[in-house]
Motif scaffolding. Structure first.
Motif, PDB file in Angstrom:
ATOM      1  N   ILE A   1      83.017  39.254  27.394  1.00  0.00           N
ATOM      2  CA  ILE A   1      83.521  40.310  26.384  1.00  0.00           C
ATOM      3  C   ILE A   1      83.182  41.840  26.799  1.00  0.00           C
ATOM      4  O   ILE A   1      83.856  42.672  26.783  1.00  0.00           O
ATOM      5  N   VAL A   2      81.643  41.806  27.038  1.00  0.00           N
ATOM      6  CA  VAL A   2      81.153  43.162  27.149  1.00  0.00           C
ATOM      7  C   VAL A   2      81.708  43.386  28.670  1.00  0.00           C
ATOM      8  O   VAL A   2      81.983  44.648  28.833  1.00  0.00           O
ATOM      9  N   ALA A   3      81.732  42.624  29.560  1.00  0.00           N
ATOM     10  CA  ALA A   3      82.307  43.102  31.030  1.00  0.00           C
ATOM     11  C   ALA A   3      83.457  43.704  30.819  1.00  0.00           C
ATOM     12  O   ALA A   3      84.094  44.677  31.430  1.00  0.00           O
ATOM     13  N   MET A   4      84.620  42.849  30.001  1.00  0.00           N
ATOM     14  CA  MET A   4      85.855  43.688  29.772  1.00  0.00           C
ATOM     15  C   MET A   4      85.601  45.036  28.956  1.00  0.00           C
ATOM     16  O   MET A   4      86.499  45.828  29.475  1.00  0.00           O
ATOM     17  N   ALA A   5      85.117  45.113  28.051  1.00  0.00           N
ATOM     18  CA  ALA A   5      84.646  46.266  27.406  1.00  0.00           C
ATOM     19  C   ALA A   5      84.298  47.391  28.382  1.00  0.00           C
ATOM     20  O   ALA A   5      84.662  48.382  28.324  1.00  0.00           O
ATOM     21  N   ASN A   6      83.454  47.186  29.307  1.00  0.00           N
ATOM     22  CA  ASN A   6      82.919  47.907  30.174  1.00  0.00           C
ATOM     23  C   ASN A   6      84.302  48.475  31.211  1.00  0.00           C
ATOM     24  O   ASN A   6      83.867  49.625  31.881  1.00  0.00           O
ATOM     25  N   LEU A   7      84.875  47.670  31.406  1.00  0.00           N
ATOM     26  CA  LEU A   7      86.053  47.824  32.108  1.00  0.00           C
ATOM     27  C   LEU A   7      87.276  48.713  31.866  1.00  0.00           C
ATOM     28  O   LEU A   7      88.176  48.892  32.342  1.00  0.00           O
ATOM     29  N   ARG A   8      86.956  49.168  30.495  1.00  0.00           N
ATOM     30  CA  ARG A   8      88.201  49.694  29.479  1.00  0.00           C
ATOM     31  C   ARG A   8      89.232  48.665  29.172  1.00  0.00           C
ATOM     32  O   ARG A   8      90.425  48.856  28.838  1.00  0.00           O
ATOM     33  N   GLY A   9      88.690  47.285  28.738  1.00  0.00           N
ATOM     34  CA  GLY A   9      89.622  46.385  28.040  1.00  0.00           C
ATOM     35  C   GLY A   9      90.041  45.395  28.943  1.00  0.00           C
ATOM     36  O   GLY A   9      89.924  45.402  30.381  1.00  0.00           O
ATOM     37  N   GLY A  10      90.720  44.557  28.363  1.00  0.00           N
ATOM     38  CA  GLY A  10      91.241  43.283  29.414  1.00  0.00           C
ATOM     39  C   GLY A  10      91.276  42.261  28.340  1.00  0.00           C
ATOM     40  O   GLY A  10      91.171  42.344  27.137  1.00  0.00           O
ATOM     41  N   MET A  11      91.538  40.806  28.845  1.00  0.00           N
ATOM     42  CA  MET A  11      91.845  39.624  28.073  1.00  0.00           C
ATOM     43  C   MET A  11      90.992  38.554  28.754  1.00  0.00           C
ATOM     44  O   MET A  11      90.768  38.216  29.783  1.00  0.00           O
ATOM     45  N   VAL A  12      90.229  37.990  27.732  1.00  0.00           N
ATOM     46  CA  VAL A  12      89.770  36.594  27.798  1.00  0.00           C
ATOM     47  C   VAL A  12      90.216  35.620  27.443  1.00  0.00           C
ATOM     48  O   VAL A  12      90.574  35.776  26.172  1.00  0.00           O
TER      49      VAL A  12
ATOM     50  N   ALA B   1      97.876  34.795  37.262  1.00  0.00           N
ATOM     51  CA  ALA B   1      96.401  34.455  37.545  1.00  0.00           C
ATOM     52  C   ALA B   1      95.504  35.483  36.950  1.00  0.00           C
ATOM     53  O   ALA B   1      95.935  36.351  36.480  1.00  0.00           O
ATOM     54  N   GLU B   2      94.297  35.206  37.372  1.00  0.00           N
ATOM     55  CA  GLU B   2      93.085  35.949  37.161  1.00  0.00           C
ATOM     56  C   GLU B   2      93.304  37.527  37.757  1.00  0.00           C
ATOM     57  O   GLU B   2      93.526  37.233  39.044  1.00  0.00           O
ATOM     58  N   ASN B   3      92.691  38.421  37.009  1.00  0.00           N
ATOM     59  CA  ASN B   3      92.782  39.648  37.974  1.00  0.00           C
ATOM     60  C   ASN B   3      91.520  40.578  37.277  1.00  0.00           C
ATOM     61  O   ASN B   3      90.688  40.027  36.441  1.00  0.00           O
ATOM     62  N   SER B   4      91.437  41.728  37.559  1.00  0.00           N
ATOM     63  CA  SER B   4      90.439  42.451  36.817  1.00  0.00           C
ATOM     64  C   SER B   4      90.355  42.754  35.581  1.00  0.00           C
ATOM     65  O   SER B   4      89.530  42.986  34.892  1.00  0.00           O
ATOM     66  N   GLY B   5      91.566  42.318  34.896  1.00  0.00           N
ATOM     67  CA  GLY B   5      91.765  42.557  33.445  1.00  0.00           C
ATOM     68  C   GLY B   5      92.254  41.287  32.655  1.00  0.00           C
ATOM     69  O   GLY B   5      92.219  41.431  31.429  1.00  0.00           O
ATOM     70  N   VAL B   6      92.080  40.261  33.380  1.00  0.00           N
ATOM     71  CA  VAL B   6      92.444  38.782  32.804  1.00  0.00           C
ATOM     72  C   VAL B   6      91.342  37.941  33.390  1.00  0.00           C
ATOM     73  O   VAL B   6      91.223  37.608  34.410  1.00  0.00           O
ATOM     74  N   GLU B   7      90.581  37.121  32.305  1.00  0.00           N
ATOM     75  CA  GLU B   7      89.693  36.322  32.580  1.00  0.00           C
ATOM     76  C   GLU B   7      89.974  35.030  32.039  1.00  0.00           C
ATOM     77  O   GLU B   7      90.067  34.932  30.875  1.00  0.00           O
ATOM     78  N   PHE B   8      90.070  33.881  32.747  1.00  0.00           N
ATOM     79  CA  PHE B   8      90.331  32.497  32.067  1.00  0.00           C
ATOM     80  C   PHE B   8      89.032  31.591  31.773  1.00  0.00           C
ATOM     81  O   PHE B   8      88.192  32.002  32.732  1.00  0.00           O
ATOM     82  N   LYS B   9      88.639  31.331  30.663  1.00  0.00           N
ATOM     83  CA  LYS B   9      87.650  30.489  30.389  1.00  0.00           C
ATOM     84  C   LYS B   9      88.046  28.887  29.867  1.00  0.00           C
ATOM     85  O   LYS B   9      88.687  28.972  28.912  1.00  0.00           O
ATOM     86  N   ARG B  10      87.231  28.240  30.051  1.00  0.00           N
ATOM     87  CA  ARG B  10      87.513  26.976  29.501  1.00  0.00           C
ATOM     88  C   ARG B  10      87.080  27.083  28.143  1.00  0.00           C
ATOM     89  O   ARG B  10      86.476  27.967  27.560  1.00  0.00           O
TER      90      ARG B  10
END
Length: 57
Positions: free
Chosen positions: A34-45, A13-22
Motif C-alpha cells: 500500500i505504501v509503495a502504491m501511495a508513493n507511486l501516486r496511487g494504484g490498486m492492490v 494483468a499486473e502493471n505499475s498501478g495494479v498489484e495482485f496479492k493472495r
C-alpha cells in the motif's frame, strides 16, 4: 467499480498501478504494498488474485 471493470483490470494483468496479492498475505507485507502504491501516486492492490490472474479468494 463494476464487476466487469474489475474483471477487465484482472485480465489486463499486473502493471505499475495494479498489484495482485493472495488473500493470505501478512499484514506487514500488505502495508508495504500500500505504501509503495501511495508513493507511486496511487494504484490498486487486489486481494485474492494470484499473480497469473486467477481469482482465489
Amino acid at each position: 467499480m463494476l464487476k466487469t471493470e474489475l474483471l477487465e483490470t484482472i485480465a489486463n494483468a499486473e502493471n505499475s498501478g495494479v498489484e495482485f496479492k493472495r488473500d493470505d498475505i501478512r499484514p506487514e507485507q500488505l502495508a508495504k504494498e500500500i505504501v509503495a502504491m501511495a508513493n507511486l501516486r496511487g494504484g490498486m492492490v487486489l486481494l485474492g488474485v494470484e499473480d497469473d490472474g486467477t481469482i482465489s479468494g
